[in-house]
Design a protein around this motif. Structure first.
Motif, PDB file in Angstrom:
ATOM      1  N   ASP A 132     -11.197  -1.429   0.350  1.00  0.00           N
ATOM      2  CA  ASP A 132     -11.947  -2.627   0.698  1.00  0.00           C
ATOM      3  C   ASP A 132     -12.901  -3.004  -0.422  1.00  0.00           C
ATOM      4  O   ASP A 132     -13.013  -4.182  -0.799  1.00  0.00           O
ATOM      5  CB  ASP A 132     -12.711  -2.393   2.007  1.00  0.00           C
ATOM      6  CG  ASP A 132     -13.413  -3.656   2.485  1.00  0.00           C
ATOM      7  OD1 ASP A 132     -12.758  -4.704   2.562  1.00  0.00           O
ATOM      8  OD2 ASP A 132     -14.625  -3.577   2.780  1.00  0.00           O
TER       9      ASP A 132
ATOM     10  N   SER B 115      -8.982   6.033   0.668  1.00  0.00           N
ATOM     11  CA  SER B 115      -9.625   5.612   1.914  1.00  0.00           C
ATOM     12  C   SER B 115      -9.643   4.094   2.039  1.00  0.00           C
ATOM     13  O   SER B 115      -9.643   3.372   1.030  1.00  0.00           O
ATOM     14  CB  SER B 115     -11.053   6.149   1.982  1.00  0.00           C
ATOM     15  OG  SER B 115     -11.890   5.460   1.063  1.00  0.00           O
ATOM     16  N   GLU B 116      -9.701   3.623   3.269  1.00  0.00           N
ATOM     17  CA  GLU B 116      -9.787   2.178   3.508  1.00  0.00           C
ATOM     18  C   GLU B 116     -11.094   1.624   2.951  1.00  0.00           C
ATOM     19  O   GLU B 116     -11.136   0.470   2.483  1.00  0.00           O
ATOM     20  CB  GLU B 116      -9.685   1.896   5.010  1.00  0.00           C
ATOM     21  CG  GLU B 116      -9.578   0.417   5.344  1.00  0.00           C
ATOM     22  CD  GLU B 116      -8.401  -0.270   4.671  1.00  0.00           C
ATOM     23  OE1 GLU B 116      -8.567  -1.423   4.225  1.00  0.00           O
ATOM     24  OE2 GLU B 116      -7.324   0.358   4.570  1.00  0.00           O
TER      25      GLU B 116
ATOM     26  N   ASN C 100       0.857  -1.190   0.000  1.00  0.00           N
ATOM     27  CA  ASN C 100       0.000   0.000   0.000  1.00  0.00           C
ATOM     28  C   ASN C 100       0.889   1.235   0.000  1.00  0.00           C
ATOM     29  O   ASN C 100       1.345   1.686   1.036  1.00  0.00           O
ATOM     30  CB  ASN C 100      -0.920   0.000   1.220  1.00  0.00           C
ATOM     31  CG  ASN C 100      -1.868   1.186   1.240  1.00  0.00           C
ATOM     32  OD1 ASN C 100      -1.680   2.154   0.499  1.00  0.00           O
ATOM     33  ND2 ASN C 100      -2.885   1.127   2.080  1.00  0.00           N
TER      34      ASN C 100
END
Length: 267
Positions: A66, A61-62, A54
């Protein structure tokens, strides 16, 4: 080899098998090349994408990452290239992307596409090494620039291409250490559709219609789909009309929204 180059290479080699390999590679590259973000993914047909490095530097953003790992990757030209056993090497995203990709929902969606620039609302310049592991399994190490930084020049691409063998050896060994199952799993699928596409469209479309819907989502135009399937553009248009009718939608944007809603509900 200069002493500083040897020291840099030794740092990269020492990081193989650890969580620090991506950062070590980034540091080595930044000695002679500028870029804003990087990442490394393990792509396998019909398996969720695995983020090995990463280097988005908190720009993504996570939530977006995701969604991408759960299914957004299915629309990524690098993933599509990998599972279709595209030749190894360094490639620009633009060389792999379908003809209508840059106007597709995926290309401009911050919901599932990590490479959308928050400043510009458009795809940034991205290049990546495709490193095949076995059929329909590959690593991709990508470097990205914001639009204002300009594209990677021909000279920069050549300098990166010269590192192809080194990238391949280092990352393949890393994958052998951290993801050895990718080398031992030899199951052949032969399927044209991943489970996510089947789940979204199962029971409502024919197999051919599901495949065409997948190509639409991935950014193929009517002409491109016709060429791939060796049918007329008129036949593609009929299929598209029937797809819309059966799904009770009226546009590619609504088809993409079905895909987004599926990802949101599968988390």
């Amino acid at each position: 080899m200069k002493a500083e180059d040897a020291a840099t290479l030794s740092t990269v080699i020492a990081a193989i098998g650890s969580d620090h390999l991506g950062a070590a590679i980034d540091d080595a590259l930044r000695r002679s090349l500028s870029f804003d973000m990087s990442c490394c993914y393990l792509f396998r047909f019909n398996h969720n994408a695995v983020l090995l490095h990463n280097g988005y530097n908190a720009h993504v953003s996570e939530k977006t990452l995701d969604a991408y790992r759960r299914g957004g990757y299915l629309l990524d030209p690098f993933y599509v290239a990998c599972v279709n056993e595209h030749p190894a090497g360094l490639w620009r995203m633009s060389e792999l992307a379908p003809d209508s990709f840059y106007s597709s929902g995926f290309s401009i969606s911050k919901d599932i596409h990590p490479c959308v620039s928050s400043e510009h609302g458009a795809l940034i310049e991205e290049v990546g090494f495709i490193i095949p592991i076995r059929p329909q399994v590959a690593l991709v190490y990508s470097l990205m620039r914001n639009l204002e930084s300009g594209a990677f020049s021909a000279e920069e691409m050549q300098a990166l291409s010269n590192l192809e063998a080194l990238f391949g050896s280092v990352l393949t060994l890393h994958c052998q250490i951290r993801h050895s199952d990718c080398f031992s799993d030899t199951r052949a699928s032969g399927a044209r559709l991943e489970d996510a596409f089947v789940d979204i469209l199962q029971g409502q479309l024919t197999e051919t219609q599901r495949y065409i819907a997948k190509l639409i989502l991935q950014g193929h135009s009517t002409a491109s789909i016709a060429a791939l399937l060796k049918i007329s553009e008129g036949t593609v248009k009929v299929h598209r009309h029937n797809i819309y009718q059966r799904l009770n939608i009226s546009s590619n944007a609504e088809l993409f929204r079905l895909f987004i809603d599926y990802l949101a509900g599968s988390g």
